[in-house]
Design a protein around this motif. Structure first.
Motif, PDB file in Angstrom:
ATOM      1  N   SER A 248       0.784  -1.124   0.045  1.00  0.00           N
ATOM      2  CA  SER A 248       0.185  -0.122  -0.031  1.00  0.00           C
ATOM      3  C   SER A 248       0.912   1.265   0.139  1.00  0.00           C
ATOM      4  O   SER A 248       1.649   1.219   0.755  1.00  0.00           O
ATOM      5  N   TYR A 249       0.755   2.188  -0.970  1.00  0.00           N
ATOM      6  CA  TYR A 249       1.224   3.463  -1.102  1.00  0.00           C
ATOM      7  C   TYR A 249       0.573   4.187  -1.839  1.00  0.00           C
ATOM      8  O   TYR A 249      -0.287   3.957  -2.670  1.00  0.00           O
ATOM      9  N   GLY A 250       0.662   5.530  -1.588  1.00  0.00           N
ATOM     10  CA  GLY A 250       0.063   6.676  -2.396  1.00  0.00           C
ATOM     11  C   GLY A 250      -1.569   6.336  -2.469  1.00  0.00           C
ATOM     12  O   GLY A 250      -2.072   6.226  -1.446  1.00  0.00           O
ATOM     13  N   ILE A 251      -2.034   6.187  -3.472  1.00  0.00           N
ATOM     14  CA  ILE A 251      -3.416   6.339  -3.861  1.00  0.00           C
ATOM     15  C   ILE A 251      -3.601   4.607  -4.177  1.00  0.00           C
ATOM     16  O   ILE A 251      -4.897   4.190  -4.792  1.00  0.00           O
ATOM     17  N   GLN A 252      -2.735   3.757  -4.091  1.00  0.00           N
ATOM     18  CA  GLN A 252      -2.782   2.567  -4.814  1.00  0.00           C
ATOM     19  C   GLN A 252      -2.622   1.380  -3.379  1.00  0.00           C
ATOM     20  O   GLN A 252      -2.019   1.412  -2.690  1.00  0.00           O
ATOM     21  N   ARG A 253      -3.531   0.186  -3.529  1.00  0.00           N
ATOM     22  CA  ARG A 253      -2.990  -1.076  -2.919  1.00  0.00           C
ATOM     23  C   ARG A 253      -2.876  -2.035  -3.793  1.00  0.00           C
ATOM     24  O   ARG A 253      -3.798  -2.025  -4.967  1.00  0.00           O
ATOM     25  N   PHE A 254      -2.052  -2.993  -3.557  1.00  0.00           N
ATOM     26  CA  PHE A 254      -1.699  -4.115  -4.303  1.00  0.00           C
ATOM     27  C   PHE A 254      -1.794  -5.482  -3.564  1.00  0.00           C
ATOM     28  O   PHE A 254      -1.547  -5.513  -2.459  1.00  0.00           O
ATOM     29  N   GLN A 255      -2.565  -6.340  -4.057  1.00  0.00           N
ATOM     30  CA  GLN A 255      -2.430  -7.700  -3.499  1.00  0.00           C
ATOM     31  C   GLN A 255      -1.733  -8.572  -4.838  1.00  0.00           C
ATOM     32  O   GLN A 255      -2.553  -8.929  -5.750  1.00  0.00           O
ATOM     33  N   VAL A 256      -0.536  -9.041  -4.728  1.00  0.00           N
ATOM     34  CA  VAL A 256       0.276  -9.473  -5.801  1.00  0.00           C
ATOM     35  C   VAL A 256       0.476 -11.023  -5.661  1.00  0.00           C
ATOM     36  O   VAL A 256       1.041 -11.463  -4.467  1.00  0.00           O
ATOM     37  N   ASN A 257       0.093 -11.966  -6.197  1.00  0.00           N
ATOM     38  CA  ASN A 257       0.366 -13.326  -6.197  1.00  0.00           C
ATOM     39  C   ASN A 257       1.805 -13.644  -6.347  1.00  0.00           C
ATOM     40  O   ASN A 257       2.442 -13.139  -7.270  1.00  0.00           O
ATOM     41  N   ILE A 258       2.370 -14.543  -5.251  1.00  0.00           N
ATOM     42  CA  ILE A 258       3.868 -14.662  -5.433  1.00  0.00           C
ATOM     43  C   ILE A 258       4.035 -16.134  -6.027  1.00  0.00           C
ATOM     44  O   ILE A 258       3.558 -17.009  -5.029  1.00  0.00           O
ATOM     45  N   PRO A 259       4.239 -16.405  -7.029  1.00  0.00           N
ATOM     46  CA  PRO A 259       4.314 -17.891  -7.386  1.00  0.00           C
ATOM     47  C   PRO A 259       5.209 -18.840  -6.783  1.00  0.00           C
ATOM     48  O   PRO A 259       6.243 -18.319  -6.386  1.00  0.00           O
ATOM     49  N   CYS A 260       4.603 -19.970  -6.139  1.00  0.00           N
ATOM     50  CA  CYS A 260       5.415 -20.929  -5.472  1.00  0.00           C
ATOM     51  C   CYS A 260       5.201 -22.371  -5.736  1.00  0.00           C
ATOM     52  O   CYS A 260       4.253 -22.971  -5.286  1.00  0.00           O
ATOM     53  N   PRO A 261       5.927 -22.843  -7.098  1.00  0.00           N
ATOM     54  CA  PRO A 261       5.602 -24.177  -7.699  1.00  0.00           C
ATOM     55  C   PRO A 261       5.633 -25.491  -6.349  1.00  0.00           C
ATOM     56  O   PRO A 261       5.093 -26.310  -6.239  1.00  0.00           O
ATOM     57  N   ALA A 262       6.599 -25.145  -5.580  1.00  0.00           N
ATOM     58  CA  ALA A 262       6.702 -26.212  -4.559  1.00  0.00           C
ATOM     59  C   ALA A 262       5.612 -26.418  -3.536  1.00  0.00           C
ATOM     60  O   ALA A 262       5.410 -27.358  -2.850  1.00  0.00           O
ATOM     61  N   ARG A 263       4.754 -24.916  -3.639  1.00  0.00           N
ATOM     62  CA  ARG A 263       3.498 -25.138  -2.446  1.00  0.00           C
ATOM     63  C   ARG A 263       2.185 -24.971  -3.394  1.00  0.00           C
ATOM     64  O   ARG A 263       1.173 -24.961  -2.524  1.00  0.00           O
ATOM     65  N   ASP A 264       2.041 -24.812  -4.299  1.00  0.00           N
ATOM     66  CA  ASP A 264       1.033 -24.519  -5.215  1.00  0.00           C
ATOM     67  C   ASP A 264       0.554 -25.566  -6.115  1.00  0.00           C
ATOM     68  O   ASP A 264      -0.280 -25.620  -6.724  1.00  0.00           O
ATOM     69  N   GLU A 265       0.903 -26.797  -5.486  1.00  0.00           N
ATOM     70  CA  GLU A 265       0.416 -27.823  -6.230  1.00  0.00           C
ATOM     71  C   GLU A 265      -1.229 -27.977  -6.242  1.00  0.00           C
ATOM     72  O   GLU A 265      -1.671 -28.513  -7.225  1.00  0.00           O
ATOM     73  N   MET A 266      -1.875 -27.698  -4.846  1.00  0.00           N
ATOM     74  CA  MET A 266      -3.258 -27.655  -5.087  1.00  0.00           C
ATOM     75  C   MET A 266      -3.855 -26.755  -6.179  1.00  0.00           C
ATOM     76  O   MET A 266      -4.999 -27.006  -6.142  1.00  0.00           O
ATOM     77  N   CYS A 267      -3.207 -26.057  -6.727  1.00  0.00           N
ATOM     78  CA  CYS A 267      -3.728 -25.083  -7.624  1.00  0.00           C
ATOM     79  C   CYS A 267      -3.832 -25.581  -9.116  1.00  0.00           C
ATOM     80  O   CYS A 267      -4.085 -25.010  -9.822  1.00  0.00           O
TER      81      CYS A 267
END
Length: 331
Positions: A248-267
């Motif tokens: 969060s900064y200025g007039i913007q908020r971000f929610q950015v996915n951080i890829p993690c192949p070792a832990r995203d197997e359920m996806c």
């Protein structure tokens, strides 16, 4: 995909049951707030290239979050000088070009102050900011101006140009921020992500889960920003991505996915994941825009623009071509 804004309590409950927060930092007052330096291993090894002294040095100040968004207090001790310069002259330049219009609107003070936008040559337009006051030079060519005023000049539709950038490099900058702040036990899961970040290939296919962006009407204080890292709880009941960066900064908020192949197997199935937007404190009643953030493109973007409607409380006009506006907020 990210669904429409839901009830804040329901979204809060969703994130509480599925995620933990292994890192959090808020810069509130950089003049008086103590610096936070994230310590490295002994002997020092770079988190990004995995080299230590004497192969690399650690003399420069490494900002864990780019200075361009106002970071004055959050640093890391485990980014070597070579990687620091690699990021600064590479992906962070793309992030700077992409984020510049909103950094101007939000009053972000970087290394060279608040950004200024201009175009049209010596007699062209210019938009700058001093504190809470915007200063705008309209320029001689009305067709070239990146803003359209209402009759009383209290409302401006701004269509601000971005310098060229590659979207995936902007996304890599967000990912680099997350890797910079995560604790060692979490970083151990992100080896493939680190390799993708450091590699020359700009592979958008590496990113499979949604990210989101919020624009709010009232800017955060010019000297403030917040960064949080979310990672999935071991007992999370829902099918969710492993990690998100919240910024969060200025007039913007971000929610950015951080890829993690070792832990995203359920996806790894062909069923879209639907997520409620993160319930940013204090932003719900001030929300201008919320939606998915697509930075997967690998082509150089030229001529891209950011559009915001601004409403000013007071306006001062100086003839013949210069106008100044003060005390505004996004609409």
């Amino acid at each position: 995909m990210i669904t429409e804004i839901e009830d804040g309590m329901a979204a809060r409950a969703f994130y509480l049951r599925n995620y933990r927060v292994p890192f959090t930092f808020e810069q509130i007052d950089s003049a008086n707030q103590e610096k936070r330096i994230l310590p490295g291993p002994k002997p020092l090894r770079c988190r990004f290239c995995d080299r230590g002294e004497p192969a690399v040095t650690f003399r420069d100040v490494a900002h864990a979050v780019p200075e361009s968004i106002g970071n004055r207090r959050l640093f890391s001790a485990y980014e070597c000088d070579t990687c620091n310069r690699f990021f600064g002259s590479g992906i962070e330049n793309h992030f700077g070009n992409w984020s510049k219009p909103h950094r101007l609107l939000g009053g972000r003070i970087g290394k060279k102050g608040i950004p200024t936008l201009k175009g049209g040559g010596q007699t062209g337009w210019r938009i700058g900011r001093k504190g809470n006051r915007f200063e705008m030079v309209a320029g001689e060519n009305a067709d070239d101006r990146p803003f359209t005023p209402s009759e009383d000049h209290h409302v401006l539709v701004l269509t601000l140009p971005r310098d060229p950038y590659v979207p995936i490099n902007v996304l890599k900058t967000f990912v680099k921020m997350a890797l910079s702040v995560m604790p060692d036990d979490e970083f151990a899961h992100f080896g493939e992500t680190r390799d993708w970040l450091m590699g020359e290939a700009t592979d958008g296919e590496f990113i499979r889960n949604p990210s989101g962006e919020w624009v709010v009407a009232t800017s955060t204080l010019a000297d403030s920003f917040a960064i949080h890292l979310l990672t999935r709880r071991p007992d999370a009941p829902d099918r969710v991505p492993y990690s998100f960066l919240l910024l969060s900064y200025g007039i913007q908020r971000f929610q950015v996915n951080i890829p993690c192949p070792a832990r995203d197997e359920m996806c790894e199935v062909d069923v879209p994941i639907e997520l409620p937007p993160f319930p940013w404190p204090g932003a719900a009643g001030d929300l201008v825009h919320a939606g998915e953030l697509d930075l997967s493109g690998c082509e150089r973007m030229t001529g891209d623009k950011a559009q915001v409607t601004y409403r000013f409380e007071t306006v001062e006009i100086t003839e013949p071509v210069q106008s100044r506006a003060a005390g505004g907020q996004a609409d």
